[in-house]
Design an enzyme around this catalytic site. Sequence first.
Site, PDB file in Angstrom:
ATOM      1  N   GLY D  34       0.873  -1.172   0.000  1.00 24.17           N
ATOM      2  CA  GLY D  34       0.000   0.000   0.000  1.00 24.17           C
ATOM      3  C   GLY D  34       0.910   1.222   0.000  1.00 24.17           C
ATOM      4  O   GLY D  34       1.773   1.360   0.872  1.00 24.17           O
ATOM      5  N   ASN D 164       0.536   9.168  -8.246  1.00 27.20           N
ATOM      6  CA  ASN D 164       0.231   7.720  -8.243  1.00 27.20           C
ATOM      7  C   ASN D 164      -1.061   7.315  -8.966  1.00 27.20           C
ATOM      8  O   ASN D 164      -1.948   6.676  -8.380  1.00 27.20           O
ATOM      9  CB  ASN D 164       0.105   7.275  -6.781  1.00 27.20           C
ATOM     10  CG  ASN D 164       1.299   6.416  -6.354  1.00 27.20           C
ATOM     11  OD1 ASN D 164       1.990   5.852  -7.172  1.00 27.20           O
ATOM     12  ND2 ASN D 164       1.515   6.346  -5.045  1.00 27.20           N
ATOM     13  N   ILE D 165      -1.197   7.665 -10.215  1.00 26.67           N
ATOM     14  CA  ILE D 165      -2.439   7.334 -10.928  1.00 26.67           C
ATOM     15  C   ILE D 165      -2.475   5.855 -11.306  1.00 26.67           C
ATOM     16  O   ILE D 165      -1.553   5.343 -11.934  1.00 26.67           O
ATOM     17  CB  ILE D 165      -2.585   8.217 -12.187  1.00 26.67           C
ATOM     18  CG1 ILE D 165      -2.668   9.697 -11.767  1.00 26.67           C
ATOM     19  CG2 ILE D 165      -3.818   7.823 -12.987  1.00 26.67           C
ATOM     20  CD1 ILE D 165      -2.720  10.671 -12.917  1.00 26.67           C
ATOM     21  N   GLY D 226      11.657   6.441 -13.518  1.00 26.34           N
ATOM     22  CA  GLY D 226      11.832   4.988 -13.590  1.00 26.34           C
ATOM     23  C   GLY D 226      13.295   4.607 -13.422  1.00 26.34           C
ATOM     24  O   GLY D 226      14.011   5.211 -12.615  1.00 26.34           O
ATOM     25  N   LYS D 228      15.734   5.332 -14.957  1.00 33.31           N
ATOM     26  CA  LYS D 228      16.701   6.396 -15.296  1.00 33.31           C
ATOM     27  C   LYS D 228      17.040   7.304 -14.122  1.00 33.31           C
ATOM     28  O   LYS D 228      17.945   8.110 -14.200  1.00 33.31           O
ATOM     29  CB  LYS D 228      16.153   7.236 -16.446  1.00 33.31           C
ATOM     30  CG  LYS D 228      16.125   6.492 -17.768  1.00 33.31           C
ATOM     31  CD  LYS D 228      15.654   7.387 -18.889  1.00 33.31           C
ATOM     32  CE  LYS D 228      15.281   6.565 -20.114  1.00 33.31           C
ATOM     33  NZ  LYS D 228      14.096   7.096 -20.790  1.00 33.31           N
ATOM     34  N   GLY D 229      16.265   7.236 -13.041  1.00 33.14           N
ATOM     35  CA  GLY D 229      16.536   8.064 -11.882  1.00 33.14           C
ATOM     36  C   GLY D 229      15.392   9.025 -11.599  1.00 33.14           C
ATOM     37  O   GLY D 229      14.216   8.644 -11.734  1.00 33.14           O
ATOM     38  N   ASP D 256       7.458   4.722  -4.151  1.00 32.40           N
ATOM     39  CA  ASP D 256       7.175   5.026  -2.750  1.00 32.40           C
ATOM     40  C   ASP D 256       8.466   5.049  -1.942  1.00 32.40           C
ATOM     41  O   ASP D 256       8.642   5.885  -1.047  1.00 32.40           O
ATOM     42  CB  ASP D 256       6.227   3.978  -2.154  1.00 32.40           C
ATOM     43  CG  ASP D 256       4.937   3.852  -2.946  1.00 32.40           C
ATOM     44  OD1 ASP D 256       4.495   4.864  -3.541  1.00 32.40           O
ATOM     45  OD2 ASP D 256       4.369   2.751  -2.987  1.00 32.40           O
ATOM     46  N   SER D 283      15.225   3.384  -3.752  1.00 32.57           N
ATOM     47  CA  SER D 283      14.403   2.912  -4.857  1.00 32.57           C
ATOM     48  C   SER D 283      15.104   1.779  -5.613  1.00 32.57           C
ATOM     49  O   SER D 283      14.466   0.807  -6.045  1.00 32.57           O
ATOM     50  CB  SER D 283      14.142   4.129  -5.747  1.00 32.57           C
ATOM     51  OG  SER D 283      13.660   3.767  -6.975  1.00 32.57           O
TER      52      SER D 283
END
Lengths: 311, 311, 311, 311, 311, 311
Positions: D34, D164-165, D226, D228-229, D256, D283
């Site tokens: 979540g 966050n769609i 993503g 790529k940073g 997140d 990440s």
Amino acid sequence: MAKLITLGEILIEFNALSLGPLRHVNYFEKHVAGSEANYCVAFIKQGNECGIIAKVGDDEFGYNAIEWLRGQGVDVSHMKIDSSAPTGIFFIQRHYPVPFKSESIYYRKGSAGSKLSPEDVDEEYVKSADLVHSSGITLAISSTAKEAVYKAFEIASNRSFDTNIRLKLWSAEEAKREILKLLSKFHLKFLITDTDDSKIILGESDPDKAAKAFSDYAEIIVMKLGPKGAIVYYDGKKYYSSGYQVPVEDVTGAGDALGGTFLSLYYKGFEIEKALDYAIVASTLNVMIRGDQENLPTTKDIETFLREMKK
Amino acid sequence: MAKLITLGEILIEFNALSLGPLRHVNYFEKHVAGSEANYCVAFIKQGNECGIIAKVGDDEFGYNAIEWLRGQGVDVSHMKIDSSAPTGIFFIQRHYPVPFKSESIYYRKGSAGSKLSPEDVDEEYVKSADLVHSSGITLAISSTAKEAVYKAFEIASNRSFDTNIRLKLWSAEEAKREILKLLSKFHLKFLITDTDDSKIILGESDPDKAAKAFSDYAEIIVMKLGPKGAIVYYDGKKYYSSGYQVPVEDVTGAGDALGGTFLSLYYKGFEIEKALDYAIVASTLNVMIRGDQENLPTTKDIETFLREMKK
Amino acid sequence: MAKLITLGEILIEFNALSLGPLRHVNYFEKHVAGSEANYCVAFIKQGNECGIIAKVGDDEFGYNAIEWLRGQGVDVSHMKIDSSAPTGIFFIQRHYPVPFKSESIYYRKGSAGSKLSPEDVDEEYVKSADLVHSSGITLAISSTAKEAVYKAFEIASNRSFDTNIRLKLWSAEEAKREILKLLSKFHLKFLITDTDDSKIILGESDPDKAAKAFSDYAEIIVMKLGPKGAIVYYDGKKYYSSGYQVPVEDVTGAGDALGGTFLSLYYKGFEIEKALDYAIVASTLNVMIRGDQENLPTTKDIETFLREMKK
Amino acid sequence: MAKLITLGEILIEFNALSLGPLRHVNYFEKHVAGSEANYCVAFIKQGNECGIIAKVGDDEFGYNAIEWLRGQGVDVSHMKIDSSAPTGIFFIQRHYPVPFKSESIYYRKGSAGSKLSPEDVDEEYVKSADLVHSSGITLAISSTAKEAVYKAFEIASNRSFDTNIRLKLWSAEEAKREILKLLSKFHLKFLITDTDDSKIILGESDPDKAAKAFSDYAEIIVMKLGPKGAIVYYDGKKYYSSGYQVPVEDVTGAGDALGGTFLSLYYKGFEIEKALDYAIVASTLNVMIRGDQENLPTTKDIETFLREMKK
Amino acid sequence: MAKLITLGEILIEFNALSLGPLRHVNYFEKHVAGSEANYCVAFIKQGNECGIIAKVGDDEFGYNAIEWLRGQGVDVSHMKIDSSAPTGIFFIQRHYPVPFKSESIYYRKGSAGSKLSPEDVDEEYVKSADLVHSSGITLAISSTAKEAVYKAFEIASNRSFDTNIRLKLWSAEEAKREILKLLSKFHLKFLITDTDDSKIILGESDPDKAAKAFSDYAEIIVMKLGPKGAIVYYDGKKYYSSGYQVPVEDVTGAGDALGGTFLSLYYKGFEIEKALDYAIVASTLNVMIRGDQENLPTTKDIETFLREMKK
Amino acid sequence: MAKLITLGEILIEFNALSLGPLRHVNYFEKHVAGSEANYCVAFIKQGNECGIIAKVGDDEFGYNAIEWLRGQGVDVSHMKIDSSAPTGIFFIQRHYPVPFKSESIYYRKGSAGSKLSPEDVDEEYVKSADLVHSSGITLAISSTAKEAVYKAFEIASNRSFDTNIRLKLWSAEEAKREILKLLSKFHLKFLITDTDDSKIILGESDPDKAAKAFSDYAEIIVMKLGPKGAIVYYDGKKYYSSGYQVPVEDVTGAGDALGGTFLSLYYKGFEIEKALDYAIVASTLNVMIRGDQENLPTTKDIETFLREMKK
């Protein structure tokens, strides 16, 4: 320290990780197996020595067999690699369609193990043994393997034989004929059998009657009764040792555990009754796991079992 | 809501995924364990509170212990991190060589947990508890840990003690001497023990006789009988609650489940007999899984069990 | 070869790999399940045909259901894909809090399966069947699914119904009202039920009395007794077949195994008593594994079981 | 020590153990997930505090969420149990049909989490936070959950929002409308987004142009790119931090991890550039495992990574 | 909808769960495989039809093959059960001794699949197909299987052939002789091959030169280049499509995925270049998992891949 | 056939089944490890002989080590069982916090292995070896173990030493002092080291400069460069062999694979350059699996790798 030499085929076992028909089993666990290899390791676990005369393929499964058995203390100096055929394998289906029973599916036809032949039987090596052991499986896998058993039994001072009839390898008629032929030719010190095999060989499934008939061929007869235990017949006497109630994972190899442990303790100088009581424990522990050799107990482990289970 | 405080060592458990001797076990499953931690979680599951006084290493296994116990609702405010030593661990070998039994192999000598000492025992914190609990294990792991128990028992208004003798940690003689010394010094509200420990401490394995002897030291005595159930002795009375037949995965922690659940329900105001009946259920569920705390039931779960199993 | 058509919801099952409360279960095993799908496969395993009228979502789990059932030989030509809703799923918690029992946690509300409606019931297709079967679950999941059952039963020449009351899907009162309404409207050839359901529907948990009351509605009544076996009532007669003691992995689907096997053997021309004896075997094997359909035996497998287990 | 409060739905994640379409995946691994829970744990790992306002069902998965998050150090005092609905869950399909990407299959419609409403937002509690965070997911799951965000943002001194769609929860149009509405109403301290979401909300997928447009609504904008940073925009400045090449197990939750770590280090007083460099590490580690929270690193772990990877 | 018929042996695959030499691999995962079965499923996934002419043993692995392929939508009406021999099987050793490559260890000598013979080739059935496909493997397994291919190719209006030389099944000389003999006799619509096979058959490993030589025998030639992609030659033209960099789990079956997908899309009316681009995707996804058929993508999945990977 | 004798501690390794911090790893896989045991098996795999002088505990893990190494062909006649201490163990945390690296967590303090002492070094046995090898680890574990190395090096005709500095076992200062002391006393035939160790010992991390400094102490110097490959310095010459890009499962033991393979091929009469090229392959394969010895290749396997990877 007594020395046993066994002749037979070492197989790689692929045991179903889950119960039920193999079509629905997705994962298999690999083990080293084969009745005579099982006997060997059980024999060693009681503090004696064992060597095996056998052939494996020049492949990963063959080297697997050699490395595992060497690790377990087996004398592998007379295991040969035959590059003309693959190492034999089998799959185990557990608890289906019959709960508490296992079924073997063989891929061993024409295997390296079945190429065993009299040339593989070194006379000096066989003479060095206190006891030479083989089984009905070795008689069944090929005529050369059978001849190897004959050659070894000819040389041996003492012989042990487990009837171990596998109806996927030969017919009941062949089994009967070949086993009786062997028994007629060589007097055995030990015959290990069960009531199903007795029924095939002698047409007699009553343990006492079968044992009486077998007593012409062997000095000591071990009659396995599955989960109920086993009876040993010797010197006109009879001793029954009952089994234990434990969770059953896979019964494959339980008889070998019993046989190999019994023989070894006999040579350790145990009373026959006590040897059987101990051998039953080896057989009991064996059915609690997948794999035929991993749960073979030492004498000390058996004693711990007996003390704690207060049979 | 009653509050229990326990003192002891939290261990990381590596439970064998398959049965048999550990040399042949390839996979291990990690759990958080330790007798006093088990008591704590069992106590919480019945709706009471529990805090633990313990030390773990400044390592992944130490943080594992803290996070897991905090997740389970344990008050971890008095758990300390000792960066001079590793968190203690142990391995569990299951059903070998004795079916239905487990064996622990410890790597806990000099562990952070054994560094527990009187300085770790906060007087105000201990006073806040309705009951203070420890076990023979804490007496055995180090002299400072033993002193920590003495300090806490000195302060505590009510004391509980589980004899929990582990012969891999000390000799029977030491165990006897130290436990009797503790019992002589502090009157207990609860003594949890079994017939093996009674034999060591009192030379008496008959439950009734042992309980009679123990009654000088404790108000309520819980005598565990393994799969057969347990007996509670109190006010000159005796109540026996029998066990249930279930598949046994691992018996480790079953006694802690029984003890912690019993104590908690006692403080919930249950009749002693009913508390024992319920505690037996906790112990029964505990042996069905690997792990000591994951199957500890809530009061409601115990009631569902009792209703459905129609004991 | 007889043809059965069933109406119901096919679910994807996520079975806990380890025992105990799901919060502590880390791994789940996927299977295709759903009572009417289970009946279908059991029916096919005895050498008859079965088709299922059902809806799944336009998602991986839906295609999973279609491919698996097609593989098992089910006629999936009347399974429809409903892209407006997901395929229903459920989780199974095993042996907790009650040993030997399982608990289902559904995520099926508003599922594609519950969108089943009378339009999905093809008249010609239903007429082609020797027997049409559904269960209390289908009545409970939605009013359109219930109407689909009514439509199919209206058309069917012979009807079978398993009460299968799931109190997570409706209340006891609703279950009673709706099942009695269905029974009053359609005379059944087969009613499969158990004593818990009888208690809810008739207020009667004594098997004989319940069967007597049910006999107004159905020609043949199969009363399941869990591990104890089952009783069949027909022609004013009664036959009891006892269960077998085997290790229990997951009891989910055992009743469907019994029911589907019984129906199929009936159509194979078996005596009712023999059909029940065989069906008990299917149910016994079913509880030994996770998954509802993987251990459903063929007639030949059942006979091997009976021969070897010497009931 | 700064305090973050997040509002959102906690889900139980069932991650495919093997790659490929879920119909062929047989085993699933359970995790707590979540977005807002992930943010919370990432925030805590850098040495700050976090509480979550959320609802879970009165079921094993709900208690799983509470116990896990409490273990991770999350303040769960404002998590409520809603017994009228189940805890939301989802499945993850990995690397199919697109390598290095994951797909979520939700079973969360009508879940307990979606019952979150303004009544669950305690004014005093929200005021105690240095920062209040939520995401587009919470806006999408229900109108009451959206209102809860509005209420909390009204009270909050500082606000953070991750766009966050999830197009499985609402349409692009709804997402655009609702997010712009929120942005127009509340000025944000932090906006975390990516180019796909920017395209939907602003019709602009160029990071710089999108950031410029977003700068009307937020003080600091984190634009995720993503593998790529990511770029951070603040005070009219821009800083780009590139990603690392590592084996990808599951990308779920990577954003997140980045967001929660960045926010926390900001409050620890890190330079924005350094905070982003560190957040990229969080990440990166996150995509190497299944599970969204287990690999969230502490500040010290990030520093070890940076030292050894010599970016 | 076009229809393909393939002739070949279906095998059960036991894929090593861990990398390295099989002697040290303890767990194996079961899949259904066999080149022509792989082609069939790949063909179906693009929305066409496929039937297979093959034999399996009367054993669990044989039924496994039938049920799985029926589930995948394959027309199994011309699969026969041969009770005189077992279903062929093989083991896969992965990434050893060569990273990114797999090795097959066969147990298929004398298998049921090798008993395939001209009698199994139903003339009417073969005529119903738009295309008939087989491979070098089928030529190699037995002379009767080879004759079956000849019979089918005689009848077929259009023929496809994958050279698929397996040097464990025949020598390079035999392979060359038999493949050239077949090519000389039947003009092919499709020839699928690679540079290793071209070297053996033509003594030429340069793709362009080999393709030129093969163009006497076939209309369209697909030259596989492993991870580098593939080239298609047709109408004197040449089109190269490059591969994708993805994590490699097991490359077994990648060529079949490419071939089967290409053929099917050709019949769907795709331009040859586009068909190859899509087929490369099928092959790419295939190497990411164990199992030859589970990751075969639909046309829609391929399009998602292409859109997201922006080749 | 050359003979190597190594002195060191054999450890049981518990390798994390999943990546990330150990607190979140639930399953561990057991292997036999220990630098000198790894060297020994690598040496044997190239067709030479190796014996190990070491001590293990009288416990399952100790017997595990003996049986495994005996299986691998190691001469275990000089392994002793010390019943006063447990077999040393360690855990491996993989890819966290640094991707592509592993961390060892030891439980070896006071282990049986550390009890190794000069009395365990049989003079005749050591004299029988062509080369005697040990490492910095053996110097670090105890003063008696260090003395055992001194005794063996005194006797040995040729000596090999791997610096193998483990900062969890001793400080950089101690490591430097003790290693320089050993180097000053015994001239080595082989020194295996890396740039990190060189930095500690010599304050020099440039490979060429470090090698120059080390050349006072050793004839042949192997400088490991991790994934980049290795350099060998000898006779004033230098040869660099680069590494291969492969998926990294666990790098533990990669250096031992390189060292042991290099030494063995040297004694097989390989050119030093070729020996290093081959050794790099052993090291490359080693990092692709968990376990230090299972992927050690034979000379033939290395040649297959080189032929196929066309370096």
